[in-house]
Design an enzyme around this catalytic site. Sequence first.
Site, PDB file in Angstrom:
ATOM      1  N   ASP A   7      35.916  35.897  34.227  1.00 34.17           N
ATOM      2  CA  ASP A   7      35.973  37.011  34.098  1.00 34.17           C
ATOM      3  C   ASP A   7      37.699  37.449  33.413  1.00 34.17           C
ATOM      4  O   ASP A   7      38.603  37.213  34.334  1.00 34.17           O
ATOM      5  CB  ASP A   7      36.130  37.677  35.543  1.00 34.17           C
ATOM      6  N   GLU A  67      32.612  36.935  30.716  1.00 29.79           N
ATOM      7  CA  GLU A  67      32.319  38.110  30.544  1.00 29.79           C
ATOM      8  C   GLU A  67      32.536  38.702  28.996  1.00 29.79           C
ATOM      9  O   GLU A  67      33.907  38.534  28.764  1.00 29.79           O
ATOM     10  CB  GLU A  67      32.990  39.107  31.678  1.00 29.79           C
ATOM     11  N   ASP A 140      38.223  39.582  40.979  1.00 32.16           N
ATOM     12  CA  ASP A 140      37.996  38.771  39.816  1.00 32.16           C
ATOM     13  C   ASP A 140      37.270  37.496  40.039  1.00 32.16           C
ATOM     14  O   ASP A 140      36.706  36.968  39.106  1.00 32.16           O
ATOM     15  CB  ASP A 140      39.539  38.605  39.066  1.00 32.16           C
TER      16      ASP A 140
END
Length: 169
Positions: A7, A67, A140
């Site tokens: 992420d 992501e 995160d």
Amino acid sequence: MRVLGIDPGSNCTGYGIVESGRNTLKSIHWGSIKSKSRTPFPDRLKTIYDDLTRVIGEYKPEIVAIEDLFFAVNAQSTIKLGQTRGVALLAAVNASLTVAEYTPLEVKLSIVGYGRADKNQVRDMVTTLLRLKEKPEPLDASDALAVAICHLHNHGTSNRLKEALSSRR
């Protein structure tokens, strides 16, 4: 299969390694790469690259799931996020790893079943799916674990589809 989920973020990049077994998911490791906003941006990018390279070397994932960009209102933030993703992609490609990319919507649908789920809902489902005793921190890191799980869900579905199609021939 062992997947490194990422992420990306310029102040905090989350990562998580998830392994799939026979109908099971197992968390191997998770964490985050944090930097101070006062640190020059190029130095933050180097830290992210170096730390991800270390994680890849230590945990030896077979694939990296990251992501994808979402479009923020602030153009400067979007540009920095893109540069952070670029550094993460470079770390994966330099390690000769395949990269899979998923939008935040795809990740949330895969994990929670709802594309507008918030970070706490994602973390709660990650905790449940991985049978963790504690909730992954920071958010995160739980998002990164969610990206890895999303890939494993998609990869498993894709393989079952291929098997079904080949058995019909």
